[in-house]
Design a protein around this motif. Structure first.
Motif, PDB file in Angstrom:
ATOM      1  N   ASP A  96      42.657  35.999  26.710  1.00  0.00           N
ATOM      2  CA  ASP A  96      42.547  36.681  28.002  1.00  0.00           C
ATOM      3  C   ASP A  96      43.899  36.762  28.716  1.00  0.00           C
ATOM      4  OD1 ASP A  96      39.913  36.968  27.466  1.00  0.00           O
ATOM      5  OD2 ASP A  96      39.187  35.519  28.944  1.00  0.00           O
ATOM      6  N   ALA A  97      44.675  35.696  28.666  1.00  0.00           N
ATOM      7  CA  ALA A  97      45.972  35.703  29.342  1.00  0.00           C
ATOM      8  C   ALA A  97      46.908  36.727  28.705  1.00  0.00           C
ATOM      9  CB  ALA A  97      46.607  34.309  29.301  1.00  0.00           C
ATOM     10  N   THR A  98      46.860  36.842  27.376  1.00  0.00           N
ATOM     11  CA  THR A  98      47.692  37.833  26.684  1.00  0.00           C
ATOM     12  C   THR A  98      47.277  39.244  27.068  1.00  0.00           C
ATOM     13  OG1 THR A  98      47.999  36.332  24.808  1.00  0.00           O
ATOM     14  CG2 THR A  98      48.430  38.674  24.431  1.00  0.00           C
ATOM     15  N   ILE A  99      45.981  39.485  27.123  1.00  0.00           N
ATOM     16  CA  ILE A  99      45.487  40.811  27.508  1.00  0.00           C
ATOM     17  C   ILE A  99      45.941  41.152  28.924  1.00  0.00           C
ATOM     18  CG2 ILE A  99      43.403  42.126  28.043  1.00  0.00           C
ATOM     19  CD1 ILE A  99      42.026  40.622  25.733  1.00  0.00           C
ATOM     20  N   ALA A 100      45.815  40.199  29.838  1.00  0.00           N
ATOM     21  CA  ALA A 100      46.233  40.446  31.222  1.00  0.00           C
ATOM     22  C   ALA A 100      47.720  40.763  31.299  1.00  0.00           C
ATOM     23  CB  ALA A 100      45.897  39.236  32.093  1.00  0.00           C
ATOM     24  N   TRP A 129      47.636  56.085  29.603  1.00  0.00           N
ATOM     25  CA  TRP A 129      46.616  56.236  28.551  1.00  0.00           C
ATOM     26  C   TRP A 129      46.528  54.966  27.691  1.00  0.00           C
ATOM     27  CZ3 TRP A 129      45.311  59.356  31.737  1.00  0.00           C
ATOM     28  CH2 TRP A 129      45.867  60.602  31.995  1.00  0.00           C
ATOM     29  N   PRO A 130      47.632  54.366  27.240  1.00  0.00           N
ATOM     30  CA  PRO A 130      47.510  53.093  26.514  1.00  0.00           C
ATOM     31  C   PRO A 130      46.887  51.994  27.368  1.00  0.00           C
ATOM     32  CG  PRO A 130      49.662  54.071  26.118  1.00  0.00           C
ATOM     33  CD  PRO A 130      49.027  54.872  27.207  1.00  0.00           C
ATOM     34  N   LEU A 131      47.157  51.992  28.668  1.00  0.00           N
ATOM     35  CA  LEU A 131      46.552  50.992  29.555  1.00  0.00           C
ATOM     36  C   LEU A 131      45.038  51.094  29.511  1.00  0.00           C
ATOM     37  CD1 LEU A 131      46.717  48.864  31.826  1.00  0.00           C
ATOM     38  CD2 LEU A 131      46.929  50.765  33.453  1.00  0.00           C
ATOM     39  N   LEU A 132      44.508  52.307  29.526  1.00  0.00           N
ATOM     40  CA  LEU A 132      43.060  52.489  29.451  1.00  0.00           C
ATOM     41  C   LEU A 132      42.520  52.067  28.083  1.00  0.00           C
ATOM     42  CD1 LEU A 132      42.776  55.911  31.301  1.00  0.00           C
ATOM     43  CD2 LEU A 132      42.134  53.674  32.181  1.00  0.00           C
ATOM     44  N   ALA A 133      43.285  52.335  27.022  1.00  0.00           N
ATOM     45  CA  ALA A 133      42.852  51.925  25.683  1.00  0.00           C
ATOM     46  C   ALA A 133      42.777  50.405  25.575  1.00  0.00           C
ATOM     47  CB  ALA A 133      43.809  52.484  24.631  1.00  0.00           C
ATOM     48  N   VAL A 134      43.763  49.694  26.125  1.00  0.00           N
ATOM     49  CA  VAL A 134      43.736  48.233  26.109  1.00  0.00           C
ATOM     50  C   VAL A 134      42.566  47.726  26.942  1.00  0.00           C
ATOM     51  CG1 VAL A 134      44.966  46.150  26.841  1.00  0.00           C
ATOM     52  CG2 VAL A 134      46.183  47.956  25.625  1.00  0.00           C
ATOM     53  N   GLY A 135      42.275  48.386  28.056  1.00  0.00           N
ATOM     54  CA  GLY A 135      41.124  47.997  28.861  1.00  0.00           C
ATOM     55  C   GLY A 135      39.822  48.111  28.086  1.00  0.00           C
ATOM     56  N   ASP A 136      39.679  49.203  27.317  1.00  0.00           N
ATOM     57  CA  ASP A 136      38.463  49.368  26.501  1.00  0.00           C
ATOM     58  C   ASP A 136      38.412  48.339  25.377  1.00  0.00           C
ATOM     59  OD1 ASP A 136      37.604  51.427  28.061  1.00  0.00           O
ATOM     60  OD2 ASP A 136      38.218  53.025  26.688  1.00  0.00           O
ATOM     61  N   ALA A 188      39.676  45.318  25.477  1.00  0.00           N
ATOM     62  CA  ALA A 188      39.304  44.053  26.105  1.00  0.00           C
ATOM     63  C   ALA A 188      37.818  44.014  26.422  1.00  0.00           C
ATOM     64  CB  ALA A 188      40.123  43.837  27.379  1.00  0.00           C
ATOM     65  N   GLU A 189      37.273  45.164  26.832  1.00  0.00           N
ATOM     66  CA  GLU A 189      35.840  45.222  27.146  1.00  0.00           C
ATOM     67  C   GLU A 189      34.990  44.986  25.902  1.00  0.00           C
ATOM     68  OE1 GLU A 189      33.213  48.901  28.343  1.00  0.00           O
ATOM     69  OE2 GLU A 189      34.304  48.194  30.118  1.00  0.00           O
ATOM     70  N   GLN A 190      35.429  45.525  24.762  1.00  0.00           N
ATOM     71  CA  GLN A 190      34.696  45.282  23.520  1.00  0.00           C
ATOM     72  C   GLN A 190      34.717  43.799  23.142  1.00  0.00           C
ATOM     73  OE1 GLN A 190      32.881  47.332  21.130  1.00  0.00           O
ATOM     74  NE2 GLN A 190      32.706  48.387  23.088  1.00  0.00           N
ATOM     75  N   LEU A 191      35.877  43.149  23.296  1.00  0.00           N
ATOM     76  CA  LEU A 191      35.957  41.720  22.977  1.00  0.00           C
ATOM     77  C   LEU A 191      35.069  40.910  23.900  1.00  0.00           C
ATOM     78  CD1 LEU A 191      39.802  41.324  22.337  1.00  0.00           C
ATOM     79  CD2 LEU A 191      37.974  41.444  20.625  1.00  0.00           C
ATOM     80  N   THR A 192      35.058  41.256  25.186  1.00  0.00           N
ATOM     81  CA  THR A 192      34.194  40.553  26.139  1.00  0.00           C
ATOM     82  C   THR A 192      32.729  40.770  25.810  1.00  0.00           C
ATOM     83  OG1 THR A 192      35.852  40.767  27.893  1.00  0.00           O
ATOM     84  CG2 THR A 192      33.593  40.331  28.578  1.00  0.00           C
ATOM     85  N   SER A 193      32.380  41.987  25.456  1.00  0.00           N
ATOM     86  CA  SER A 193      30.989  42.302  25.128  1.00  0.00           C
ATOM     87  C   SER A 193      30.527  41.512  23.905  1.00  0.00           C
ATOM     88  CB  SER A 193      30.840  43.810  24.874  1.00  0.00           C
ATOM     89  OG  SER A 193      29.491  44.162  24.703  1.00  0.00           O
ATOM     90  N   TYR A 194      31.407  41.374  22.897  1.00  0.00           N
ATOM     91  CA  TYR A 194      31.026  40.580  21.723  1.00  0.00           C
ATOM     92  C   TYR A 194      30.856  39.104  22.103  1.00  0.00           C
ATOM     93  CZ  TYR A 194      31.091  38.047  17.374  1.00  0.00           C
ATOM     94  OH  TYR A 194      30.755  37.190  16.363  1.00  0.00           O
ATOM     95  N   ARG A 195      31.791  38.589  22.885  1.00  0.00           N
ATOM     96  CA  ARG A 195      31.741  37.182  23.272  1.00  0.00           C
ATOM     97  C   ARG A 195      30.478  36.872  24.073  1.00  0.00           C
ATOM     98  NH1 ARG A 195      36.848  36.482  25.845  1.00  0.00           N
ATOM     99  NH2 ARG A 195      35.880  36.900  27.850  1.00  0.00           N
ATOM    100  N   ALA A 250      37.628  48.915  16.518  1.00  0.00           N
ATOM    101  CA  ALA A 250      38.608  49.392  15.537  1.00  0.00           C
ATOM    102  C   ALA A 250      39.282  50.674  16.002  1.00  0.00           C
ATOM    103  CB  ALA A 250      37.912  49.621  14.186  1.00  0.00           C
ATOM    104  N   SER A 251      38.525  51.563  16.639  1.00  0.00           N
ATOM    105  CA  SER A 251      39.089  52.830  17.103  1.00  0.00           C
ATOM    106  C   SER A 251      40.135  52.612  18.191  1.00  0.00           C
ATOM    107  CB  SER A 251      37.966  53.737  17.622  1.00  0.00           C
ATOM    108  OG  SER A 251      38.474  54.996  18.004  1.00  0.00           O
ATOM    109  N   HIS A 252      39.917  51.639  19.078  1.00  0.00           N
ATOM    110  CA  HIS A 252      40.894  51.365  20.136  1.00  0.00           C
ATOM    111  C   HIS A 252      42.191  50.797  19.538  1.00  0.00           C
ATOM    112  CE1 HIS A 252      37.723  52.362  22.765  1.00  0.00           C
ATOM    113  NE2 HIS A 252      37.130  51.194  22.806  1.00  0.00           N
TER     114      HIS A 252
END
Length: 640
Positions: free
Chosen positions: A231-235, A248-255, A257-264, A276-278
């Motif tokens: 999480d700290a690295t993502i932030a 645009w890359p900022l939004l891709a990283v946000g998505d 991070a959301e996928q990782l949170t959703s899995y967790r 994988a697409s992000h």
């Protein structure tokens, strides 16, 4: 003769002021008019006010009535001048805003804003240019931050933007320069997307190095083996991208991070192929701006996009709502059409808890509810839009927002948003840049689709998915596709009921359009039926007896092979390169053989190359080979 005043239509006047003011002016007693040699028009009203309109646009007008800004007397003088003019306005000559000179632009917006526009041009930006047509005689340019309309040929005094006056007047220069590029490269094309300015910076780096490092960590370890320690690295990566203006890359990283949170959090929103697409998207953007024939950075990285732009008084028509669950939160996204700019904006709200769509419908947003906002018409002076076309209502001015129920008259929306010909929509989708490198604009592919008929409504139990085949007036078909979610348990039953005519004849359907398995697909957001708007995601769960189970949901062989191989590669993002099961190499070999048998030789070679790199080379080489293979598969499915 003031050709600028004669060229103003009631729609143009409404855009520059508001429609109510134009109607009131039309009911006023006509003033006495006189015109000075320099073209200044004077109007005297019987009840006292005196109005002066010098050349140079409505901002130069003056009236003694004391009203702030343009008043009904100013509009009344224009209408009276048009009625009393002895000469009809000359037929408009072919004209392009690209003919405006830089000196004229500087006179209009000033040297400071011209310098700001030049900085944006040097970074590069993408614009959609729409030339004047018989149906819409006003040329316009759609930018990420604003839409610019040239209401009177050759006169910058009558340029309309949807940004608050004075806040982004530099967009006028950007729009003129976009027309120049379109005139040079695509003469006569009614509508075209162009890249303006920018410098190809081959070999100079993309600024995505930290984001690529994050993507590499995820690819090596996989979502299944990453905890909260990332999480700290993502932030940090997000702060870096935001500071660098890489929207645009900022939004891709946000998505991502959301996928990782959703899995967790064991959320239903998690899908390995999305994760994988992000990852692949970040690499695609990096490669596009660093290769020898590099694309201008602005269009691929979003470097020229302002974070937010306040809008003028706006009328926004709702197209429905999407509700989804992420972890312990519920997120509602309301899709709103800004008619003046022919653009769809997204208003997003989120709440903690596990309320479903029907409960969220009653949640307050400002002075109204989510349900009213998702099915109504909003008039506001407090809207602020972002570069990615989200919109928020500024808290300090919420009282300046009113919401009324919508009639669902979506056929009256700008033609560019209304689909009546599915074949033409297919050609529009084919002409788009690749998804992985085009601007990351929210609701870019949201359209209103005219429904001439409904052929079938079926349900796939395994995927908990409803498919409805709709037809246009020419008999072309498209598939309306919706998937069940616990966050919106009434989605499928409500959609099936409306399409069956239980709520009145369905006239239009709003949704995200795209291609899947060779056909057009619409992911629905709302429907217009029975003189109202219905948002399926906000309806309570109902009976499922009306859903007919599909007999056969199998893809044709080529599409099935692409999907299966793409999903096999997506397992890398889920398990991680370092944690793949022993059988994975055999499955890769079988997938490559299957692609070869179907004639997809280059894709088979990419899969085989990834298998070889994974076995014999470094992790970095394996990562790059995975990117090559995944992008090929993902792009092929987008184009199939």
């Amino acid at each position: 003769m003031r050709t600028d005043l004669l060229g103003l239509t009631t729609d143009s006047l409404a855009a520059l002021t508001n429609r109510g003011l134009v109607k009131r002016a039309g009911k006023e007693a006509a003033p006495e008019l006189r015109t000075d040699p320099d073209g200044t028009v004077h109007g005297s009203f019987s009840d006292g006010p005196a109005t002066t309109l010098p050349p140079g646009g409505l901002d130069a007008a003056r009236c003694t009535c004391g009203a702030a800004g343009v008043c009904r007397h100013v509009i009344g003088v224009i209408l009276a001048y048009q009625r009393l003019s002895a000469e009809a306005p000359p037929a408009p000559l072919p004209w392009s805003p690209g003919q405006v000179t830089d000196d004229e632009l500087t006179d209009k917006i000033g040297a400071r804003l011209m310098a700001a526009a030049r900085r944006t041009e040097r970074a590069g930006f993408t614009a959609r240019v729409r030339r004047a047509t018989s149906a819409d005689p006003v040329p316009q340019v759609e930018l990420a931050t604003a839409t610019v309309r040239f209401l009177v040929p050759g006169d910058l005094g009558f340029v309309h933007t949807d940004a608050v006056a004075g806040s982004r007047d530099d967009v006028i220069a950007l729009a003129v320069w976009a027309f120049r590029v379109a005139d040079a490269l695509f003469p006569g094309v009614p509508e075209v997307r162009v890249d303006v300015g920018g410098r190809a910076e081959s070999g100079a780096g993309s600024g995505l190095e930290r984001a690529l490092g994050l993507a590499g960590t995820v690819l090596r370890e996989g979502a299944a083996h990453l905890g909260e320690g990332l999480d700290a690295t993502i932030a940090d990566v997000r702060r870096h991208l935001d500071a660098a203006g890489l929207r645009w890359p900022l939004l891709a990283v946000g998505d991502l991070a959301e996928q990782l949170t959703s899995y967790r959090d064991r959320g239903a929103h998690y899908r390995p192929e999305l994760l994988a697409s992000h990852i692949a998207e970040l690499h695609a953007r990096h490669r596009t701006v660093t290769r020898p024939d590099a694309t201008p950075r602005g269009s691929v990285l979003g470097t020229a996009e302002a974070a937010e732009t306040p809008l003028r008084r706006a009328r926004l028509e709702s197209l429905g709502c999407r509700v989804r669950g992420v972890g312990g939160r519920r997120i509602a996204e309301v899709y709103l059409v800004h008619g003046d700019s022919a653009m769809v904006l997204v208003l997003r709200r989120q709440w903690d808890g596990d309320d479903d769509g029907a409960a969220l419908a009653l949640r307050r947003i400002g002075t109204s509810t989510l349900a009213a906002l998702a099915t109504g018409t909003l008039v506001t002076e407090s809207a602020v839009r972002s570069a990615s076309r989200t919109v928020r209502l500024a808290g300090g001015r919420i009282s300046k927002t009113t919401i009324s129920p919508s009639r669902g008259a979506w056929g009256e929306l700008p033609p560019s948003l209304v689909v009546t010909d599915f074949a033409a929509l297919g050609r529009e989708l084919d002409a788009l840049p690749l998804r992985h490198v085009r601007p990351r604009v929210e609701a870019e592919l949201v359209r209103v689709v005219a429904v001439a008929g409904v052929e079938a409504v079926t349900y796939a139990p395994g995927d908990q998915r409803l498919d409805a085949v709709i037809v246009d007036r020419a008999g072309n078909t498209a598939t309306v596709r919706a998937t069940h979610t616990g966050a919106a348990p009434g989605r499928l039953d409500s959609l099936a009921a409306v399409l069956a005519g239980e709520e009145g004849e369905p006239r239009h359907l709003s949704g995200v359009v795209g291609r899947t398995a060779g056909g057009l697909v619409v992911e629905p957001l709302g429907l217009a039926a029975g003189g109202r708007v219905i948002a399926p995601d906000l309806q309570p769960a109902g009976e499922s007896s009306r859903l007919v189970v599909a007999e056969d949901d199998r893809h044709e062989p080529l599409t099935a092979a692409l999907i299966d191989t793409r999903d096999l590669l997506a397992e890398v993002a889920h398990h991680g390169l370092s944690h793949l099961p022993p059988s994975y190499d055999d499955r890769l070999a079988a997938a490559a053989e299957r692609l070869t048998m179907l004639g997809l030789h280059r894709m088979a070679q990419a899969v085989t190359a990834f298998a070889a790199r994974r076995t014999h080379d470094s992790e970095e080489a394996a990562e790059q080979a995975w990117i090559d293979a995944y992008l090929r598969l993902d792009v092929a499915l987008d184009l199939s």
